[in-house]
Design an enzyme around this catalytic site. Structure first.
Site, PDB file in Angstrom:
ATOM      1  N   HIS A  90      -1.506   1.356  -4.337  1.00 48.82           N
ATOM      2  CA  HIS A  90      -1.915   2.764  -4.227  1.00 48.82           C
ATOM      3  C   HIS A  90      -0.996   3.711  -5.001  1.00 48.82           C
ATOM      4  O   HIS A  90      -1.010   4.927  -4.776  1.00 48.82           O
ATOM      5  CB  HIS A  90      -1.997   3.168  -2.750  1.00 48.82           C
ATOM      6  CG  HIS A  90      -3.062   2.401  -2.018  1.00 48.82           C
ATOM      7  ND1 HIS A  90      -3.100   2.294  -0.648  1.00 48.82           N
ATOM      8  CD2 HIS A  90      -4.123   1.687  -2.471  1.00 48.82           C
ATOM      9  CE1 HIS A  90      -4.146   1.538  -0.295  1.00 48.82           C
ATOM     10  NE2 HIS A  90      -4.773   1.162  -1.364  1.00 48.82           N
ATOM     11  N   GLN A 131       0.840  -1.196   0.000  1.00 48.67           N
ATOM     12  CA  GLN A 131       0.000   0.000   0.000  1.00 48.67           C
ATOM     13  C   GLN A 131       0.876   1.247   0.000  1.00 48.67           C
ATOM     14  O   GLN A 131       0.402   2.347  -0.175  1.00 48.67           O
ATOM     15  CB  GLN A 131      -0.887   0.013   1.250  1.00 48.67           C
ATOM     16  CG  GLN A 131      -1.861  -1.131   1.365  1.00 48.67           C
ATOM     17  CD  GLN A 131      -2.479  -1.191   2.753  1.00 48.67           C
ATOM     18  OE1 GLN A 131      -3.387  -0.427   3.080  1.00 48.67           O
ATOM     19  NE2 GLN A 131      -1.941  -2.069   3.592  1.00 48.67           N
TER      20      GLN A 131
HETATM   21  C1  BV8 Z   1     -12.248   3.361  -3.249  1.00 52.48           C
HETATM   22  C2  BV8 Z   1      -2.167   6.701  -1.537  1.00 52.48           C
HETATM   23  C3  BV8 Z   1     -14.151   3.312  -4.603  1.00 52.48           C
HETATM   24  C4  BV8 Z   1      -2.251   8.177  -1.423  1.00 52.48           C
HETATM   25  C5  BV8 Z   1      -3.780   5.723   0.010  1.00 52.48           C
HETATM   26  C6  BV8 Z   1     -16.047   3.990   5.110  1.00 52.48           C
HETATM   27  C7  BV8 Z   1     -15.853   2.716   5.566  1.00 52.48           C
HETATM   28  C8  BV8 Z   1     -15.026   1.824   4.845  1.00 52.48           C
HETATM   29  C9  BV8 Z   1     -14.355   2.214   3.661  1.00 52.48           C
HETATM   30  C10 BV8 Z   1     -14.580   3.491   3.231  1.00 52.48           C
HETATM   31  C11 BV8 Z   1     -15.403   4.367   3.943  1.00 52.48           C
HETATM   32  N1  BV8 Z   1     -15.412   5.504   3.290  1.00 52.48           N
HETATM   33  C12 BV8 Z   1     -14.610   5.393   2.178  1.00 52.48           C
HETATM   34  C13 BV8 Z   1     -14.118   4.158   2.137  1.00 52.48           C
HETATM   35  C14 BV8 Z   1     -13.238   3.603   1.119  1.00 52.48           C
HETATM   36  C15 BV8 Z   1     -11.805   4.109   1.372  1.00 52.48           C
HETATM   37  C16 BV8 Z   1     -11.292   3.614   2.695  1.00 52.48           C
HETATM   38  O1  BV8 Z   1     -10.917   2.470   2.831  1.00 52.48           O
HETATM   39  N2  BV8 Z   1     -11.257   4.547   3.690  1.00 52.48           N
HETATM   40  C17 BV8 Z   1     -10.753   4.165   5.033  1.00 52.48           C
HETATM   41  C18 BV8 Z   1     -10.003   5.368   5.628  1.00 52.48           C
HETATM   42  C19 BV8 Z   1     -11.898   3.755   5.910  1.00 52.48           C
HETATM   43  N3  BV8 Z   1     -11.023   3.530   0.294  1.00 52.48           N
HETATM   44  C20 BV8 Z   1     -10.905   4.256  -0.832  1.00 52.48           C
HETATM   45  O2  BV8 Z   1     -11.311   5.387  -0.999  1.00 52.48           O
HETATM   46  C21 BV8 Z   1     -10.221   3.510  -1.964  1.00 52.48           C
HETATM   47  N4  BV8 Z   1     -10.954   3.729  -3.186  1.00 52.48           N
HETATM   48  O3  BV8 Z   1     -12.840   2.784  -2.369  1.00 52.48           O
HETATM   49  O4  BV8 Z   1     -12.779   3.693  -4.456  1.00 52.48           O
HETATM   50  C22 BV8 Z   1     -14.417   3.435  -6.028  1.00 52.48           C
HETATM   51  C23 BV8 Z   1     -14.522   2.271  -6.739  1.00 52.48           C
HETATM   52  C24 BV8 Z   1     -14.849   2.373  -8.095  1.00 52.48           C
HETATM   53  C25 BV8 Z   1     -15.060   3.642  -8.677  1.00 52.48           C
HETATM   54  C26 BV8 Z   1     -14.889   4.799  -7.927  1.00 52.48           C
HETATM   55  C27 BV8 Z   1     -14.553   4.708  -6.577  1.00 52.48           C
HETATM   56  C28 BV8 Z   1      -8.789   4.067  -2.208  1.00 52.48           C
HETATM   57  C29 BV8 Z   1      -7.940   3.849  -0.998  1.00 52.48           C
HETATM   58  C30 BV8 Z   1      -6.487   4.296  -1.311  1.00 52.48           C
HETATM   59  C31 BV8 Z   1      -6.178   5.619  -0.651  1.00 52.48           C
HETATM   60  N5  BV8 Z   1      -4.767   5.959  -0.865  1.00 52.48           N
HETATM   61  N6  BV8 Z   1      -2.505   6.069  -0.253  1.00 52.48           N
HETATM   62  C32 BV8 Z   1      -1.091   8.767  -0.650  1.00 52.48           C
HETATM   63  O5  BV8 Z   1      -0.310   8.011  -0.049  1.00 52.48           O
HETATM   64  O6  BV8 Z   1      -0.969   9.989  -0.687  1.00 52.48           O
HETATM   65  S1  BV8 Z   1      -4.188   4.951   1.489  1.00 52.48           S
HETATM   66  C33 BV8 Z   1      -2.761   5.117   2.511  1.00 52.48           C
HETATM   67  O7  BV8 Z   1      -3.233   4.981   3.823  1.00 52.48           O
HETATM   68  C34 BV8 Z   1      -1.719   4.058   2.375  1.00 52.48           C
HETATM   69  O8  BV8 Z   1      -1.509   3.682   1.029  1.00 52.48           O
HETATM   70  C35 BV8 Z   1      -2.314   2.929   3.218  1.00 52.48           C
HETATM   71  O9  BV8 Z   1      -3.240   2.201   2.458  1.00 52.48           O
HETATM   72  C36 BV8 Z   1      -3.085   3.680   4.265  1.00 52.48           C
HETATM   73  C37 BV8 Z   1      -2.324   3.729   5.553  1.00 52.48           C
HETATM   74  O10 BV8 Z   1      -2.625   2.499   6.141  1.00 52.48           O
HETATM   75  P1  BV8 Z   1      -1.403   1.630   6.754  1.00 52.48           P
HETATM   76  O11 BV8 Z   1      -0.345   1.511   5.725  1.00 52.48           O
HETATM   77  O12 BV8 Z   1      -1.979   0.433   7.322  1.00 52.48           O
HETATM   78  O13 BV8 Z   1      -0.793   2.625   7.858  1.00 52.48           O
HETATM   79  P2  BV8 Z   1      -1.376   3.014   9.286  1.00 52.48           P
HETATM   80  O14 BV8 Z   1      -0.589   4.185   9.710  1.00 52.48           O
HETATM   81  O15 BV8 Z   1      -2.854   3.053   9.267  1.00 52.48           O
HETATM   82  O16 BV8 Z   1      -0.953   1.766  10.204  1.00 52.48           O
HETATM   83  C38 BV8 Z   1       0.407   1.456  10.336  1.00 52.48           C
HETATM   84  C39 BV8 Z   1       0.402   0.061  10.942  1.00 52.48           C
HETATM   85  O17 BV8 Z   1       1.755  -0.352  11.068  1.00 52.48           O
HETATM   86  C40 BV8 Z   1      -0.212  -0.015  12.348  1.00 52.48           C
HETATM   87  O18 BV8 Z   1      -0.988  -1.198  12.444  1.00 52.48           O
HETATM   88  C41 BV8 Z   1       1.027  -0.083  13.268  1.00 52.48           C
HETATM   89  O19 BV8 Z   1       0.745  -0.825  14.422  1.00 52.48           O
HETATM   90  C42 BV8 Z   1       1.995  -0.834  12.377  1.00 52.48           C
HETATM   91  N7  BV8 Z   1       3.405  -0.602  12.627  1.00 52.48           N
HETATM   92  C43 BV8 Z   1       4.016   0.579  12.872  1.00 52.48           C
HETATM   93  N8  BV8 Z   1       5.367   0.406  12.952  1.00 52.48           N
HETATM   94  C44 BV8 Z   1       5.586  -0.922  12.735  1.00 52.48           C
HETATM   95  C45 BV8 Z   1       4.335  -1.569  12.522  1.00 52.48           C
HETATM   96  N9  BV8 Z   1       4.227  -2.877  12.254  1.00 52.48           N
HETATM   97  C46 BV8 Z   1       5.391  -3.593  12.194  1.00 52.48           C
HETATM   98  N10 BV8 Z   1       6.617  -3.045  12.381  1.00 52.48           N
HETATM   99  C47 BV8 Z   1       6.756  -1.723  12.660  1.00 52.48           C
HETATM  100  N11 BV8 Z   1       7.964  -1.224  12.841  1.00 52.48           N
END
Ligand code: BV8
Ligand code: ZN
Length: 229
Positions: free
Chosen positions: A109, A91
């Site tokens: 992504h 991602q």
């Molecule tokens: C879509 C690129 C439809 C941009 C990114 C309501 C409910 C459910 C879903 C939705 C909702 N409303 C909207 C949605 C859909 C939405 C979504 O999922 N929203 C979420 C917030 C709820 N998804 C979308 O919009 C997707 N598109 O649905 O389109 C559609 C379909 C057809 C036609 C038209 C439309 C698009 C999603 C992509 C968004 N773009 N990035 C940029 O980077 O600028 S997302 C971005 O955030 C990243 O790519 C990644 O995906 C996300 C971050 O998440 P993580 O990587 O997991 O990071 P996070 O900080 O959250 O967690 C870190 C983890 O690591 C933690 O667990 C931590 O404990 C752990 N950790 C930390 N250090 C360590 C570790 N683990 C191990 N070792 C370590 N050292």
């Protein structure tokens, strides 16, 4: 838990890079200019103020440019060498897997080091940091945007299909450093389970996927991944 056979699929989030996604936000004030990532990583915000959104990407590019792949990234390169059918699904848009030497990467992504023209659709690499002029433009004169998938936008054609195929034909699926919240990426976990893959979560904390996996390895990916080799 003994992992037999070969690792053919793994999904990672930015936990693998100390949360680049949030690290660029978790400055002193916790946010970048008081904006949440979701508030800037969308087409509406870009249409309203492309310069602001580009300031944010320029800021992240400068942070990432100073970062180095960690032992977790490097271990995945080793997996790829040892496992013929290994697929890296990320991602992250930071390009650190490329810099670590990974070959077969599904960038769900997109890639922060590529740009796309909002007019002619051209797509090209640009690694300049800082960017000389914000917002950057295409040779056709059109406004350029980062070649990443914004919230509310679909993944690139065929990307999810290819990722689904990799995880549903895997014997072992490693889910590393992701909160497993963002869709459709997070759906890969139940898809893999349903297809019979052994799903192993590597994370420092509980996640939305923890209850769905076969095995949890709790700790930093940079420490644990090399030990799986
Ligand atoms: C879509 C690129 C439809 C941009 C990114 C309501 C409910 C459910 C879903 C939705 C909702 N409303 C909207 C949605 C859909 C939405 C979504 O999922 N929203 C979420 C917030 C709820 N998804 C979308 O919009 C997707 N598109 O649905 O389109 C559609 C379909 C057809 C036609 C038209 C439309 C698009 C999603 C992509 C968004 N773009 N990035 C940029 O980077 O600028 S997302 C971005 O955030 C990243 O790519 C990644 O995906 C996300 C971050 O998440 P993580 O990587 O997991 O990071 P996070 O900080 O959250 O967690 C870190 C983890 O690591 C933690 O667990 C931590 O404990 C752990 N950790 C930390 N250090 C360590 C570790 N683990 C191990 N070792 C370590 N050292
Ligand atoms: Zn153009």
């Amino acid at each position: 838990m003994a992992c037999r056979g070969h690792v053919a699929g793994r999904l990672n989030g930015c936990g693998n890079l100390r949360r680049e996604w949030r690290a660029t936000f978790r400055g002193a004030g916790g946010l970048w200019k008081d904006y949440k990532p979701e508030e800037l990583a969308n087409a509406e915000a870009f249409a309203k103020n492309p310069k602001l959104v580009w300031e944010w990407y320029n800021h992240r590019r400068e942070i990432i440019a100073k970062a180095l792949p960690n032992p977790g990234h490097k271990a995945l390169v080793e997996f790829e060498k040892r496992k013929p059918r290994f697929t890296l699904i990320t991602q992250n848009v930071d390009g650190l897997h490329d810099r670590a030497g990974s070959g077969k990467i599904l960038k769900l992504h997109g890639d922060i080091w590529r740009m796309k023209c909002t007019v002619c659709g051209a797509n090209w690499p640009d690694r300049r940091t800082p960017l000389p002029r914000l917002p950057p433009h295409c040779q056709c004169g059109g406004l350029a945007r980062p070649n990443v998938v914004w919230f509310g936008e679909p993944l690139a054609d065929g990307m999810m299909k290819e990722a689904e195929h990799a995880v549903t034909s895997a014997q072992v699926f490693l889910v590393i450093g992701t909160s497993a919240v963002v869709l459709p990426a997070a759906n890969l976990v139940p898809y893999a389970r349903k297809a019979g893959a052994k799903v192993i979560e590597i994370n420092t904390e509980e996640t939305a996927a923890t209850g769905m996996v076969d095995c949890v390895l709790r700790g930093p990916a940079g420490d644990l991944l090399p030990r799986l080799l």
